[in-house]
Design an enzyme around this catalytic site. Structure first.
Site, PDB file in Angstrom:
ATOM      1  N   LYS A 199      38.246  34.720   6.187  1.00  0.00           N
ATOM      2  CA  LYS A 199      37.170  33.518   6.178  1.00  0.00           C
ATOM      3  C   LYS A 199      36.203  33.437   7.194  1.00  0.00           C
ATOM      4  O   LYS A 199      35.049  33.063   6.937  1.00  0.00           O
ATOM      5  CB  LYS A 199      37.927  32.092   5.915  1.00  0.00           C
ATOM      6  CG  LYS A 199      37.166  31.109   5.739  1.00  0.00           C
ATOM      7  CD  LYS A 199      38.067  29.702   5.486  1.00  0.00           C
ATOM      8  CE  LYS A 199      38.956  29.286   6.771  1.00  0.00           C
ATOM      9  NZ  LYS A 199      38.314  28.782   7.844  1.00  0.00           N
ATOM     10  N   ARG A 256      40.254  18.762   4.385  1.00  0.00           N
ATOM     11  CA  ARG A 256      41.650  19.229   4.518  1.00  0.00           C
ATOM     12  C   ARG A 256      42.547  18.445   3.649  1.00  0.00           C
ATOM     13  O   ARG A 256      43.637  18.897   3.258  1.00  0.00           O
ATOM     14  CB  ARG A 256      42.124  18.780   5.761  1.00  0.00           C
ATOM     15  CG  ARG A 256      41.601  20.164   6.816  1.00  0.00           C
ATOM     16  CD  ARG A 256      42.211  20.125   8.078  1.00  0.00           C
ATOM     17  NE  ARG A 256      41.727  21.221   9.032  1.00  0.00           N
ATOM     18  CZ  ARG A 256      42.043  22.394   8.965  1.00  0.00           C
ATOM     19  NH1 ARG A 256      42.965  22.666   8.207  1.00  0.00           N
ATOM     20  NH2 ARG A 256      41.462  23.102   9.945  1.00  0.00           N
ATOM     21  N   ARG A 306      47.049  40.802  14.908  1.00  0.00           N
ATOM     22  CA  ARG A 306      45.396  40.016  15.312  1.00  0.00           C
ATOM     23  C   ARG A 306      45.388  39.655  16.714  1.00  0.00           C
ATOM     24  O   ARG A 306      46.184  39.218  17.315  1.00  0.00           O
ATOM     25  CB  ARG A 306      45.249  38.939  14.423  1.00  0.00           C
ATOM     26  CG  ARG A 306      43.886  38.538  14.135  1.00  0.00           C
ATOM     27  CD  ARG A 306      43.778  37.223  13.338  1.00  0.00           C
ATOM     28  NE  ARG A 306      44.463  36.186  13.553  1.00  0.00           N
ATOM     29  CZ  ARG A 306      44.338  35.013  12.802  1.00  0.00           C
ATOM     30  NH1 ARG A 306      43.494  35.183  11.824  1.00  0.00           N
ATOM     31  NH2 ARG A 306      44.956  33.993  13.364  1.00  0.00           N
ATOM     32  N   ARG A 342      48.350  36.214  19.806  1.00  0.00           N
ATOM     33  CA  ARG A 342      49.135  34.620  19.808  1.00  0.00           C
ATOM     34  C   ARG A 342      50.690  34.925  19.225  1.00  0.00           C
ATOM     35  O   ARG A 342      50.617  35.806  18.450  1.00  0.00           O
ATOM     36  CB  ARG A 342      48.442  33.728  18.904  1.00  0.00           C
ATOM     37  CG  ARG A 342      46.874  33.323  19.190  1.00  0.00           C
ATOM     38  CD  ARG A 342      46.209  32.372  18.566  1.00  0.00           C
ATOM     39  NE  ARG A 342      46.480  32.067  17.463  1.00  0.00           N
ATOM     40  CZ  ARG A 342      45.846  31.444  16.545  1.00  0.00           C
ATOM     41  NH1 ARG A 342      44.698  30.989  16.665  1.00  0.00           N
ATOM     42  NH2 ARG A 342      46.197  31.034  15.239  1.00  0.00           N
ATOM     43  N   ARG A 392      52.688  30.236   8.348  1.00  0.00           N
ATOM     44  CA  ARG A 392      51.397  29.673   8.568  1.00  0.00           C
ATOM     45  C   ARG A 392      50.637  29.894   7.360  1.00  0.00           C
ATOM     46  O   ARG A 392      50.041  28.759   6.714  1.00  0.00           O
ATOM     47  CB  ARG A 392      50.951  30.316   9.607  1.00  0.00           C
ATOM     48  CG  ARG A 392      51.075  30.291  11.058  1.00  0.00           C
ATOM     49  CD  ARG A 392      50.208  31.129  12.027  1.00  0.00           C
ATOM     50  NE  ARG A 392      48.628  30.814  11.915  1.00  0.00           N
ATOM     51  CZ  ARG A 392      47.904  31.630  12.192  1.00  0.00           C
ATOM     52  NH1 ARG A 392      48.269  32.708  12.355  1.00  0.00           N
ATOM     53  NH2 ARG A 392      46.748  30.997  11.923  1.00  0.00           N
TER      54      ARG A 392
END
Length: 231
Positions: free
Chosen positions: A26, A101, A140, A173, A184
Protein backbone atom coordinates in the site's frame (compact mmCIF):
# COMPACT_ATOMS: atom_id res chain seq x y z
CA UNK A 1 -3.11 12.61 -16.01
CA UNK A 2 -5.03 15.45 -14.50
CA UNK A 3 -7.34 14.73 -11.56
CA UNK A 4 -9.45 17.71 -12.58
CA UNK A 5 -10.54 16.93 -16.11
CA UNK A 6 -11.73 14.18 -18.45
CA UNK A 7 -12.83 16.24 -21.40
CA UNK A 8 -16.11 17.39 -19.86
CA UNK A 9 -17.10 20.02 -17.32
CA UNK A 10 -14.72 20.73 -14.39
CA UNK A 11 -14.73 18.20 -11.62
CA UNK A 12 -14.48 18.69 -7.90
CA UNK A 13 -11.03 17.94 -6.44
CA UNK A 14 -10.18 14.25 -6.56
CA UNK A 15 -10.69 12.46 -3.25
CA UNK A 16 -9.37 8.92 -2.87
CA UNK A 17 -8.93 6.50 0.00
CA UNK A 18 -6.37 3.68 -0.12
CA UNK A 19 -6.51 0.53 1.98
CA UNK A 20 -4.49 -2.65 2.13
CA UNK A 21 -3.33 -5.02 4.87
CA UNK A 22 0.25 -4.97 6.15
CA UNK A 23 2.53 -6.30 3.42
CA UNK A 24 0.17 -5.43 0.57
CA UNK A 25 2.45 -2.75 -0.88
CA UNK A 26 0.00 0.00 0.00
CA UNK A 27 2.77 2.46 0.86
CA UNK A 28 4.45 1.95 -2.51
CA UNK A 29 1.20 2.49 -4.38
CA UNK A 30 0.35 5.55 -2.29
CA UNK A 31 3.66 7.20 -3.20
CA UNK A 32 3.04 6.43 -6.89
CA UNK A 33 -0.49 7.85 -6.92
CA UNK A 34 0.55 11.03 -5.14
CA UNK A 35 3.36 11.61 -7.63
CA UNK A 36 1.30 10.69 -10.69
CA UNK A 37 -1.82 12.65 -9.79
CA UNK A 38 -0.09 15.60 -8.08
CA UNK A 39 -2.31 15.40 -5.02
CA UNK A 40 -1.61 15.49 -1.29
CA UNK A 41 -1.19 12.33 0.77
CA UNK A 42 -2.69 12.25 4.25
CA UNK A 43 -2.13 9.20 6.44
CA UNK A 44 -3.27 8.59 9.99
CA UNK A 45 0.17 7.59 11.25
CA UNK A 46 1.99 10.55 9.74
CA UNK A 47 -0.69 12.98 10.88
CA UNK A 48 -0.49 11.69 14.44
CA UNK A 49 3.31 11.93 14.41
CA UNK A 50 3.23 15.50 13.11
CA UNK A 51 0.68 16.69 15.65
CA UNK A 52 2.51 15.00 18.54
CA UNK A 53 5.87 16.36 17.38
CA UNK A 54 4.47 19.89 17.10
CA UNK A 55 2.88 19.61 20.54
CA UNK A 56 -0.52 20.84 19.39
CA UNK A 57 -3.59 20.48 21.57
CA UNK A 58 -4.88 17.60 19.47
CA UNK A 59 -1.41 16.06 19.39
CA UNK A 60 -1.17 16.10 23.18
CA UNK A 61 -4.60 14.54 23.49
CA UNK A 62 -3.76 11.81 20.97
CA UNK A 63 -0.43 11.06 22.66
CA UNK A 64 -2.17 10.18 25.91
CA UNK A 65 -4.02 7.35 24.15
CA UNK A 66 -1.05 6.29 22.02
CA UNK A 67 1.20 6.03 25.07
CA UNK A 68 -1.36 3.73 26.71
CA UNK A 69 -1.53 1.58 23.60
CA UNK A 70 -5.15 2.57 23.00
CA UNK A 71 -6.89 3.70 19.82
CA UNK A 72 -7.22 7.47 19.47
CA UNK A 73 -10.95 8.36 19.76
CA UNK A 74 -12.82 9.23 16.58
CA UNK A 75 -13.51 12.80 17.67
CA UNK A 76 -9.79 13.57 18.02
CA UNK A 77 -8.88 11.81 14.79
CA UNK A 78 -11.62 13.58 12.86
CA UNK A 79 -10.64 16.96 14.26
CA UNK A 80 -7.08 16.40 13.02
CA UNK A 81 -8.29 15.40 9.57
CA UNK A 82 -10.66 18.35 9.26
CA UNK A 83 -7.78 20.73 9.95
CA UNK A 84 -5.48 18.84 7.58
CA UNK A 85 -7.94 18.65 4.68
CA UNK A 86 -8.62 22.38 4.97
CA UNK A 87 -4.97 23.17 4.13
CA UNK A 88 -4.16 24.57 0.70
CA UNK A 89 -2.17 21.56 -0.53
CA UNK A 90 -5.35 19.44 -0.39
CA UNK A 91 -7.31 21.80 -2.60
CA UNK A 92 -6.29 20.04 -5.83
CA UNK A 93 -6.99 16.56 -4.48
CA UNK A 94 -6.09 14.20 -1.68
CA UNK A 95 -5.20 10.56 -1.11
CA UNK A 96 -6.35 9.34 2.29
CA UNK A 97 -3.95 6.58 3.28
CA UNK A 98 -5.60 4.12 5.66
CA UNK A 99 -8.33 6.56 6.67
CA UNK A 100 -11.16 6.50 7.61
CA UNK A 101 -10.75 3.52 9.94
CA UNK A 102 -14.35 3.07 11.05
CA UNK A 103 -17.81 3.43 9.52
CA UNK A 104 -18.48 6.29 11.96
CA UNK A 105 -15.39 8.11 10.69
CA UNK A 106 -16.51 7.47 7.10
CA UNK A 107 -19.89 9.06 7.79
CA UNK A 108 -18.29 12.06 9.51
CA UNK A 109 -15.86 12.42 6.61
CA UNK A 110 -18.72 12.33 4.09
CA UNK A 111 -20.49 15.15 5.93
CA UNK A 112 -17.29 17.20 6.04
CA UNK A 113 -16.61 16.67 2.32
CA UNK A 114 -20.16 17.73 1.45
CA UNK A 115 -19.47 21.00 3.25
CA UNK A 116 -16.54 21.50 0.86
CA UNK A 117 -18.67 20.52 -2.15
CA UNK A 118 -16.59 17.37 -2.50
CA UNK A 119 -17.19 13.65 -2.26
CA UNK A 120 -15.28 10.39 -2.07
CA UNK A 121 -14.45 9.37 -5.64
CA UNK A 122 -12.94 5.93 -5.14
CA UNK A 123 -11.83 3.62 -2.34
CA UNK A 124 -8.98 1.40 -3.50
CA UNK A 125 -8.33 -1.86 -1.67
CA UNK A 126 -5.11 -3.70 -2.54
CA UNK A 127 -5.81 -7.41 -2.22
CA UNK A 128 -3.05 -9.95 -1.59
CA UNK A 129 -3.36 -13.59 -0.38
CA UNK A 130 -2.60 -14.04 3.30
CA UNK A 131 0.33 -16.42 2.83
CA UNK A 132 2.01 -13.92 0.53
CA UNK A 133 1.47 -11.13 3.06
CA UNK A 134 3.17 -13.14 5.81
CA UNK A 135 6.09 -13.93 3.53
CA UNK A 136 6.49 -10.28 2.59
CA UNK A 137 6.36 -9.06 6.18
CA UNK A 138 8.87 -11.55 7.52
CA UNK A 139 12.27 -9.91 7.26
CA UNK A 140 10.83 -6.47 6.50
CA UNK A 141 12.98 -3.47 7.47
CA UNK A 142 11.57 -0.17 8.75
CA UNK A 143 13.01 3.32 9.19
CA UNK A 144 12.22 4.37 12.78
CA UNK A 145 12.36 8.04 11.79
CA UNK A 146 9.92 8.30 8.86
CA UNK A 147 8.24 4.89 8.90
CA UNK A 148 9.28 3.94 5.34
CA UNK A 149 9.48 0.16 4.90
CA UNK A 150 11.83 -1.97 2.82
CA UNK A 151 12.36 -5.64 2.09
CA UNK A 152 15.73 -7.25 1.29
CA UNK A 153 14.28 -8.88 -1.83
CA UNK A 154 11.06 -7.08 -2.73
CA UNK A 155 12.00 -3.47 -2.03
CA UNK A 156 15.65 -3.11 -0.99
CA UNK A 157 17.05 0.31 -0.04
CA UNK A 158 19.61 1.90 -2.36
CA UNK A 159 22.20 1.65 0.40
CA UNK A 160 22.10 -1.51 2.48
CA UNK A 161 20.67 -0.88 5.94
CA UNK A 162 19.94 2.83 5.38
CA UNK A 163 16.70 4.66 4.55
CA UNK A 164 16.54 6.26 1.10
CA UNK A 165 14.57 9.23 2.43
CA UNK A 166 16.53 10.36 5.48
CA UNK A 167 19.54 8.04 5.80
CA UNK A 168 18.23 6.55 9.06
CA UNK A 169 19.45 3.09 10.06
CA UNK A 170 16.84 0.48 9.25
CA UNK A 171 15.63 -1.95 11.88
CA UNK A 172 13.54 -5.09 11.93
CA UNK A 173 10.52 -4.61 14.16
CA UNK A 174 9.52 -7.29 16.62
CA UNK A 175 6.04 -7.34 15.10
CA UNK A 176 7.42 -8.44 11.72
CA UNK A 177 7.98 -12.01 12.93
CA UNK A 178 5.80 -14.50 11.00
CA UNK A 179 3.37 -15.31 13.81
CA UNK A 180 3.04 -11.68 14.80
CA UNK A 181 2.64 -10.64 11.19
CA UNK A 182 -0.28 -13.05 10.82
CA UNK A 183 -1.93 -11.57 13.90
CA UNK A 184 -1.43 -8.04 12.54
CA UNK A 185 -3.03 -9.00 9.23
CA UNK A 186 -6.06 -10.52 10.93
CA UNK A 187 -6.48 -7.52 13.24
CA UNK A 188 -6.26 -5.16 10.27
CA UNK A 189 -8.94 -7.06 8.40
CA UNK A 190 -11.22 -7.05 11.43
CA UNK A 191 -10.72 -3.34 12.06
CA UNK A 192 -11.25 -2.25 8.45
CA UNK A 193 -14.10 -4.62 7.53
CA UNK A 194 -16.83 -2.20 8.59
CA UNK A 195 -15.46 0.81 6.72
CA UNK A 196 -14.69 -1.17 3.55
CA UNK A 197 -18.22 -2.62 3.67
CA UNK A 198 -19.59 0.90 4.18
CA UNK A 199 -17.95 2.09 0.96
CA UNK A 200 -18.70 -1.15 -0.87
CA UNK A 201 -22.40 -0.59 -0.23
CA UNK A 202 -22.00 2.80 -1.90
CA UNK A 203 -20.36 1.21 -4.93
CA UNK A 204 -17.07 3.01 -4.33
CA UNK A 205 -14.68 0.12 -3.61
CA UNK A 206 -12.30 -1.07 -6.31
CA UNK A 207 -10.24 -4.14 -5.40
CA UNK A 208 -6.80 -4.18 -7.00
CA UNK A 209 -4.79 -7.37 -7.40
CA UNK A 210 -1.58 -6.69 -5.48
CA UNK A 211 0.38 -9.61 -6.96
CA UNK A 212 2.96 -9.34 -9.71
CA UNK A 213 5.55 -6.71 -10.64
CA UNK A 214 5.14 -3.31 -8.99
CA UNK A 215 4.65 -1.68 -12.39
CA UNK A 216 1.67 -3.94 -13.12
CA UNK A 217 0.08 -3.17 -9.77
CA UNK A 218 0.62 0.53 -10.44
CA UNK A 219 -1.16 0.24 -13.77
CA UNK A 220 -4.13 -1.54 -12.23
CA UNK A 221 -4.31 0.96 -9.38
CA UNK A 222 -4.21 3.98 -11.67
CA UNK A 223 -6.88 2.44 -13.90
CA UNK A 224 -9.34 2.41 -10.98
CA UNK A 225 -8.81 6.15 -10.54
CA UNK A 226 -9.48 6.81 -14.20
CA UNK A 227 -12.70 4.81 -14.00
CA UNK A 228 -13.86 6.85 -11.02
CA UNK A 229 -13.73 10.08 -13.04
CA UNK A 230 -15.70 8.80 -16.02
CA UNK A 231 -19.39 9.57 -16.39
Amino acid sequence: MSPQSNGSEPRSPLTLALFGPPGSGKGTQAAFLVEQLKIAQVSTGELFRQEVRRGTRLGRQAKEYIDRGELVPDEITMAMFRERLAKSDCAAGVLLDGFPRTAAQAEALAAFLRGLDRQMDRVIYIKVPQDVLVSRLSGRLTCPECGTTYHPELAPPRRAGLCDRDGGRLVQRDDDAAETALRRINVYKEQTASVVDYYRNLGLVAEVDGLGPIEDVRGRTLATVSQSRVG
